[in-house]
Scaffold this active site. Structure first.
Site, mmCIF file in Angstrom:
data_model
loop_
_atom_site.group_PDB
_atom_site.id
_atom_site.type_symbol
_atom_site.label_atom_id
_atom_site.label_comp_id
_atom_site.label_asym_id
_atom_site.label_seq_id
_atom_site.Cartn_x
_atom_site.Cartn_y
_atom_site.Cartn_z
ATOM 1 N N GLY A 134 2.681 2.211 10.860
ATOM 2 C CA GLY A 134 3.681 3.265 10.735
ATOM 3 C C GLY A 134 4.394 3.607 12.034
ATOM 4 O O GLY A 134 5.027 4.649 12.147
ATOM 5 N N HIS A 186 -9.675 1.410 4.971
ATOM 6 C CA HIS A 186 -8.372 1.545 5.648
ATOM 7 C C HIS A 186 -8.529 2.483 6.849
ATOM 8 O O HIS A 186 -9.308 3.443 6.792
ATOM 9 C CB HIS A 186 -7.322 2.088 4.679
ATOM 10 C CG HIS A 186 -5.930 1.993 5.231
ATOM 11 N ND1 HIS A 186 -5.446 2.889 6.145
ATOM 12 C CD2 HIS A 186 -4.952 1.081 5.033
ATOM 13 C CE1 HIS A 186 -4.204 2.536 6.482
ATOM 14 N NE2 HIS A 186 -3.881 1.442 5.817
ATOM 15 N N ASN A 188 0.875 -1.177 0.000
ATOM 16 C CA ASN A 188 0.000 0.000 0.000
ATOM 17 C C ASN A 188 0.911 1.224 0.000
ATOM 18 O O ASN A 188 1.526 1.531 1.010
ATOM 19 C CB ASN A 188 -0.898 -0.020 1.251
ATOM 20 C CG ASN A 188 -1.733 1.234 1.393
ATOM 21 O OD1 ASN A 188 -1.782 2.068 0.474
ATOM 22 N ND2 ASN A 188 -2.385 1.393 2.540
ATOM 23 N N GLU A 240 -6.797 4.810 7.931
ATOM 24 C CA GLU A 240 -6.555 6.227 7.657
ATOM 25 C C GLU A 240 -7.786 6.878 7.040
ATOM 26 O O GLU A 240 -8.064 8.056 7.277
ATOM 27 C CB GLU A 240 -5.314 6.372 6.749
ATOM 28 C CG GLU A 240 -4.035 6.129 7.541
ATOM 29 C CD GLU A 240 -2.905 5.476 6.771
ATOM 30 O OE1 GLU A 240 -2.919 5.496 5.530
ATOM 31 O OE2 GLU A 240 -1.991 4.938 7.434
ATOM 32 N N LYS A 296 0.049 4.213 -0.182
ATOM 33 C CA LYS A 296 -0.617 5.397 0.409
ATOM 34 C C LYS A 296 -0.404 6.600 -0.536
ATOM 35 O O LYS A 296 -0.386 6.394 -1.750
ATOM 36 C CB LYS A 296 -0.104 5.637 1.828
ATOM 37 C CG LYS A 296 -0.202 4.357 2.663
ATOM 38 C CD LYS A 296 -0.014 4.536 4.134
ATOM 39 C CE LYS A 296 -0.188 3.184 4.836
ATOM 40 N NZ LYS A 296 -0.089 3.250 6.268
ATOM 41 N N GLY A 352 4.879 1.291 4.485
ATOM 42 C CA GLY A 352 6.198 1.896 4.243
ATOM 43 C C GLY A 352 7.187 0.996 3.524
ATOM 44 O O GLY A 352 7.859 1.437 2.573
ATOM 45 N N SER A 387 3.478 -2.114 10.290
ATOM 46 C CA SER A 387 4.937 -2.119 10.472
ATOM 47 C C SER A 387 5.616 -3.407 10.015
ATOM 48 O O SER A 387 6.626 -3.821 10.594
ATOM 49 C CB SER A 387 5.292 -1.817 11.930
ATOM 50 O OG SER A 387 4.872 -0.508 12.275
ATOM 51 N N GLU A 437 -5.398 -4.795 10.637
ATOM 52 C CA GLU A 437 -4.339 -3.812 10.831
ATOM 53 C C GLU A 437 -4.608 -3.046 12.130
ATOM 54 O O GLU A 437 -5.368 -2.061 12.120
ATOM 55 C CB GLU A 437 -4.309 -2.822 9.667
ATOM 56 C CG GLU A 437 -4.035 -3.442 8.322
ATOM 57 C CD GLU A 437 -3.487 -2.440 7.321
ATOM 58 O OE1 GLU A 437 -2.347 -2.613 6.884
ATOM 59 O OE2 GLU A 437 -4.186 -1.463 6.993
HETATM 60 P P1 13P Z 1 3.013 0.355 7.599
HETATM 61 O O1 13P Z 1 3.492 -0.950 7.014
HETATM 62 O O2 13P Z 1 3.760 1.544 7.078
HETATM 63 O O3 13P Z 1 2.937 0.298 9.087
HETATM 64 O O4 13P Z 1 1.504 0.562 7.069
HETATM 65 C C1 13P Z 1 0.594 -0.462 7.187
HETATM 66 C C2 13P Z 1 -0.611 -0.114 6.427
HETATM 67 O O5 13P Z 1 -1.348 0.798 6.788
HETATM 68 C C3 13P Z 1 -0.892 -0.883 5.203
HETATM 69 O O6 13P Z 1 -2.176 -0.636 4.737
#
Ligand code: 13P
Length: 239
Positions: A165, A91, A8, A93, A10, A223, A201, A159
């Site tokens: 993150g 998601h 992802n 976010e 983002k 990430g 993460s 998640e």
């Molecule tokens: P990270 O791997 O950066 O923690 O993000 C996870 C995520 O939100 C994948 O959708």
């Protein structure tokens, strides 16, 4: 089938960064199956063209309507037209920054399933909700899947918000517990087994341990999916 490795991006990268990413995947990851990358919608067409036969492409969101006066939105059918085959829905976010409710998410899940996209429905508890994660997850799963009557093309990503993150990964025992619980909820409601991915993460140092769990059907990587070499290492850690 190989476990899922889904990236992802983002709101990261630009059109010009697609080609080096795809080239690295071609070189290092050509034998890796069942990999996908979810990118900003303006990049879908270009990356779908370049990634053909190598990995699948997905969007990070879609609207529930077929078309109409929804300025700034993109329909599931439009996503499909780009060559993409999956979409992330709900998601954390989007739930947090854009106030997406389970009811709103449920409509998107239905539309995406109707047009034939694979849906990656994201659920997970915040740090405050951690002590009662079961009831939080149950509500998210049940309500977000309330508009559909089968789980064809539905995958769930667990998640935990506090793990996204932050570098804080849920323990393998917590992951196993949450995944079993999600599978139980879905089985009770639909009578079918659902695949559940872990996200939060994930990187190549810890992915093998997570992917080795029988309750884990893959990972959703934020990430660490921005770096093609690292992303391939995560895929290789499936063993
Ligand atoms: P990270 O791997 O950066 O923690 O993000 C996870 C995520 O939100 C994948 O959708």
């Amino acid at each position: 089938m190989n476990k899922y490795i889904i990236g992802n991006w983002k709101m990261n990268k630009s059109l010009s960064e697609i080609s080096p990413f795809v080239k690295t995947l071609k070189k290092l990851g050509k034998n890796q199956k069942n990999m996908s990358v979810c990118v900003p919608s303006v990049m879908l067409t270009e990356i779908s063209k370049q990634a053909k036969g190598l990995f699948e492409v997905g969007a990070q969101n879609c609207h529930y309507a077929k078309k109409g006066a929804f300025t700034g939105e993109v329909s599931a059918e439009m996503i499909k037209e780009t060559g993409a085959s999956l979409v992330l829905i709900g998601h954390s976010e989007r739930r947090h920054y854009f106030d997406e409710s389970n009811e709103f998410i449920a409509k998107k899940v239905k539309e995406a399933q109707t047009v034939g996209l694979k849906v990656i429905l994201c659920v997970g508890e915040t740090l405050e909700e951690k002590p009662k994660f079961k009831s939080v997850i149950k509500k998210q799963v049940i309500e977000s899947l309330s508009a559909i009557n089968n789980i064809n093309n539905i995958v769930i990503a667990y998640e935990p918000v506090w793990a996204i993150g932050t570098g804080k990964v849920a323990t393998t025992s917590d992951i196993a517990k949450a995944h079993s619980y999600i599978k139980e909820i879905v089985k009770a409601k639909f009578g079918e087994d659902v695949s559940v991915l872990y996200g939060g993460s994930v990187n190549s140092k810890i992915s093998a341990e997570i992917l080795a769990l029988s309750e884990v059907d893959g990972v959703l990587v934020g990430g660490a999916s921005l770096d093609a070499t690292e992303f391939v290492k995560i895929a290789e850690s499936r063993g």
